[in-house]
Structures are given as structure tokens and as C-alpha cells.
Write a protein that holds these residues in place. Sequence first.
Motif, PDB file in Angstrom:
ATOM      1  N   GLU A 102      -4.541  18.240  21.116  1.00 35.45           N
ATOM      2  CA  GLU A 102      -4.335  16.826  21.443  1.00 35.45           C
ATOM      3  C   GLU A 102      -5.658  16.218  21.870  1.00 35.45           C
ATOM      4  OE1 GLU A 102       0.158  16.296  23.126  1.00 35.45           O
ATOM      5  OE2 GLU A 102      -1.355  17.015  24.548  1.00 35.45           O
ATOM      6  N   THR A 103      -6.038  15.112  21.261  1.00 36.73           N
ATOM      7  CA  THR A 103      -7.237  14.391  21.662  1.00 36.73           C
ATOM      8  C   THR A 103      -7.170  12.978  21.115  1.00 36.73           C
ATOM      9  OG1 THR A 103      -9.657  14.228  21.499  1.00 36.73           O
ATOM     10  CG2 THR A 103      -8.509  15.266  19.659  1.00 36.73           C
ATOM     11  N   ASN A 104      -7.645  12.013  21.898  1.00 36.17           N
ATOM     12  CA  ASN A 104      -7.706  10.628  21.424  1.00 36.17           C
ATOM     13  C   ASN A 104      -9.011  10.335  20.694  1.00 36.17           C
ATOM     14  OD1 ASN A 104      -5.174   9.882  22.367  1.00 36.17           O
ATOM     15  ND2 ASN A 104      -5.950   9.280  24.368  1.00 36.17           N
ATOM     16  N   SER A 105      -9.894  11.321  20.616  1.00 40.46           N
ATOM     17  CA  SER A 105     -11.167  11.140  19.928  1.00 40.46           C
ATOM     18  C   SER A 105     -10.978  11.236  18.417  1.00 40.46           C
ATOM     19  CB  SER A 105     -12.168  12.210  20.380  1.00 40.46           C
ATOM     20  OG  SER A 105     -13.288  12.232  19.521  1.00 40.46           O
ATOM     21  N   VAL A 106     -11.293  10.155  17.722  1.00 39.85           N
ATOM     22  CA  VAL A 106     -11.186  10.160  16.262  1.00 39.85           C
ATOM     23  C   VAL A 106     -12.170  11.164  15.666  1.00 39.85           C
ATOM     24  CG1 VAL A 106     -11.543   8.773  14.173  1.00 39.85           C
ATOM     25  CG2 VAL A 106     -10.367   7.788  16.150  1.00 39.85           C
ATOM     26  N   GLY A 107     -13.375  11.196  16.201  1.00 41.91           N
ATOM     27  CA  GLY A 107     -14.380  12.131  15.700  1.00 41.91           C
ATOM     28  C   GLY A 107     -13.932  13.570  15.817  1.00 41.91           C
ATOM     29  N   ALA A 108     -13.312  13.910  16.951  1.00 38.34           N
ATOM     30  CA  ALA A 108     -12.824  15.276  17.142  1.00 38.34           C
ATOM     31  C   ALA A 108     -11.705  15.590  16.163  1.00 38.34           C
ATOM     32  CB  ALA A 108     -12.342  15.464  18.578  1.00 38.34           C
ATOM     33  N   GLN A 109     -10.807  14.650  15.939  1.00 37.61           N
ATOM     34  CA  GLN A 109      -9.718  14.886  14.989  1.00 37.61           C
ATOM     35  C   GLN A 109     -10.266  15.155  13.591  1.00 37.61           C
ATOM     36  OE1 GLN A 109      -6.247  12.127  15.390  1.00 37.61           O
ATOM     37  NE2 GLN A 109      -7.327  11.369  17.192  1.00 37.61           N
ATOM     38  N   LEU A 110     -11.228  14.372  13.171  1.00 37.00           N
ATOM     39  CA  LEU A 110     -11.829  14.567  11.853  1.00 37.00           C
ATOM     40  C   LEU A 110     -12.530  15.920  11.754  1.00 37.00           C
ATOM     41  CD1 LEU A 110     -13.296  10.987  11.317  1.00 37.00           C
ATOM     42  CD2 LEU A 110     -11.446  12.025  10.000  1.00 37.00           C
ATOM     43  N   SER A 111     -13.262  16.272  12.793  1.00 38.51           N
ATOM     44  CA  SER A 111     -14.014  17.524  12.778  1.00 38.51           C
ATOM     45  C   SER A 111     -13.096  18.738  12.767  1.00 38.51           C
ATOM     46  CB  SER A 111     -14.947  17.576  13.993  1.00 38.51           C
ATOM     47  OG  SER A 111     -15.722  18.744  13.984  1.00 38.51           O
ATOM     48  N   PHE A 112     -12.063  18.718  13.594  1.00 42.98           N
ATOM     49  CA  PHE A 112     -11.128  19.852  13.651  1.00 42.98           C
ATOM     50  C   PHE A 112     -10.434  20.060  12.310  1.00 42.98           C
ATOM     51  CE2 PHE A 112     -11.820  19.899  18.097  1.00 42.98           C
ATOM     52  CZ  PHE A 112     -11.245  21.042  18.631  1.00 42.98           C
ATOM     53  N   VAL A 113     -10.070  18.952  11.658  1.00 41.66           N
ATOM     54  CA  VAL A 113      -9.389  19.086  10.363  1.00 41.66           C
ATOM     55  C   VAL A 113     -10.365  19.582   9.296  1.00 41.66           C
ATOM     56  CG1 VAL A 113      -8.255  17.821   8.495  1.00 41.66           C
ATOM     57  CG2 VAL A 113      -7.632  17.364  10.869  1.00 41.66           C
TER      58      VAL A 113
END
Length: 313
Positions: A225-236
Motif C-alpha cells: 500500500e502506498t499513495n506514491s504514484v512513482g512507487a506504484q509504477l516502480s514496484f509493478v
Amino acid sequence: MTFDEKKLRAFLAVVECGSLGRAALAVHMTQPALSRVIKEMELRFGLPLFERHSKGMVLSAAGEGLVPHARLLLFEMEQALDTLDALKGLRRGVVRLGAVAAVTRSIVPRAAAKLLKEAPALRIDMLEAPDSELIDALVSRRIDLMIAAELPPHEEVMPVAECRFDDVYTAFCSTSHPLTRHVDVDLDRVMAESWIMPKSGSTPRTLFERLVRQSGRALPVIAVETNSVGAQLSFVAKGRLLGWLPHVLIESELASGAVRLLTISELTLHRRFFVYRRRRGSLPAGTRQLLQFLPLVRAEAGMAAFAPPFPQL
């Protein structure tokens, strides 16, 4: 008590920073000077504004009561100066704008560029945040205008117009994810995977969960869970998690081949965007100028569903 801008800014700096040391840096004062200002205000009020602790300062009941009025007074002072500057042709001032990520990376930069070309002395204070944080910032006068998806009725916030811009939420995965080896990927298959999502209670997370429940499926495992768009993109892009974001936010990763869309009709959601302001008070001159450069659908063309009627800008 006579209020002046310096004292109000000093008081609010301590409120926001939580300590004299950090607040002094924020308002470019020495710590002893800032301490004297706060003590002088407390003596004039006859009430303590803060409770002093070893780790910082916490608002007292009197301080809590003063905060909204201090913000309003500062806002009105700044708005008066902006109006006078505009009349003198200086076009100075600050445009305080808040928007969700999809908008800050699409229509806002183009509108801001046009505004600054016409009025280069203006400054734009930009807040990118989820809907709930934007509403709080608008109500507390930290921003004067916000752009977000359609919101439920709010007693202190009202829509101005609809933006001529829409976007679509889409599921996506890494190009190396095993799902990409299948020609057809259905909802049941992606629901069996682990996901990265914004935090529970956020608007995107709520929308996603609503779509899943409407499909009759159980919610998938949310591994991160994270509200960071950058983190979501990177994890995926670098792992096996699935993501769900507005298409505009994953365009660069799609173009570079880092991620791939998963066309799942049940998880595809189109969004409309609207401009919102506070119900009370007028908009600063610079903010009114910005509205001229946003791609807006005028109220009479498509806003009949909203009530009460829109005010004149």
C-alpha cells in the motif's frame, strides 16, 4: 488586539512546524525573536496559545480557536494586495492550486505555462494530493482552487466548471509478468494475483474495491500500500505485482516498454474532472486568470446536475 502579518505568520509557522526551532527557520527569524512574538501574543490575549513540551509545542484550546481566523486574516491580506497590484498593472501574487496527479501531469502544466507567459510576475504554489487532502487544503485556505474527479456534495466546497479532459483507470503489469504470455486475461485470473494499491480509504482504492465488488468477486491480495504514484509504477515494472492507475500516469512506462496494459473490462473506469472552489469569498485575481487557460466546459453546457448554481467569477 491589533493583528499584523508578521505575528500571524509567526504563529502559523509554529502551528505547522511544531517547534520554535523549525518555525524560526521557516519565517527567517531567530528562535529568541520568534519566542518573544508568541509570548507577546499570549500576553495580549491573556491566554496561552501553546502547550510547551520537551519535544515541541502543541496548540492549546485558545490556539486551536485562533488558527482558522489567523489563516483567514492572512488570506484576506494577501488577496487585498493581489487586487491592488492587479489594478496597478503589476499582476503579482500567488496562485494556490491543488490537483490530483492525473491532472498535474496533463492539463495543469499547459495552463500554467500560458498564465506565466501572460503574467510572469505571478508565482504558482502547486499541491498534488488525493481528493481528501485537497478538500482539506481548500477549506483551510492553503489553496484557492482544486481540480479533481467528481466529488459528493460538500457544505464548504462547490464546483466551478467541468474540465474538458477525461482519463481512464486501467490495470497494468510488468512486461515480464507471466500474465503477458496469455492471449486472453480475464478478471478471475488477475484477482488471483497480488496488487499494489493506494492506501485504504483513498478515492482510487475505494473506486477499485467498488468495481471488484460489483463484479461479484472477492477483493484480491493487496501486498503493498502506498499513495506514491512513482512507487506504484516502480514496484509493478520491477516485480510481479499488478497495479491500477489512470492511463495518463503510465504513458511513459508504456512507451518505454516497462509495463503493459491489462484490458479487463470490469476494471476499466472513465473519469471526468471538475474545478472546485470555496463557497464563500472571492477568488484572487491570479487564480481568475488561470481559469481562462484551463480547458473548461462552461456551467450552462454541462453542469446542470450540480446545485446550487455556479457563482460568477
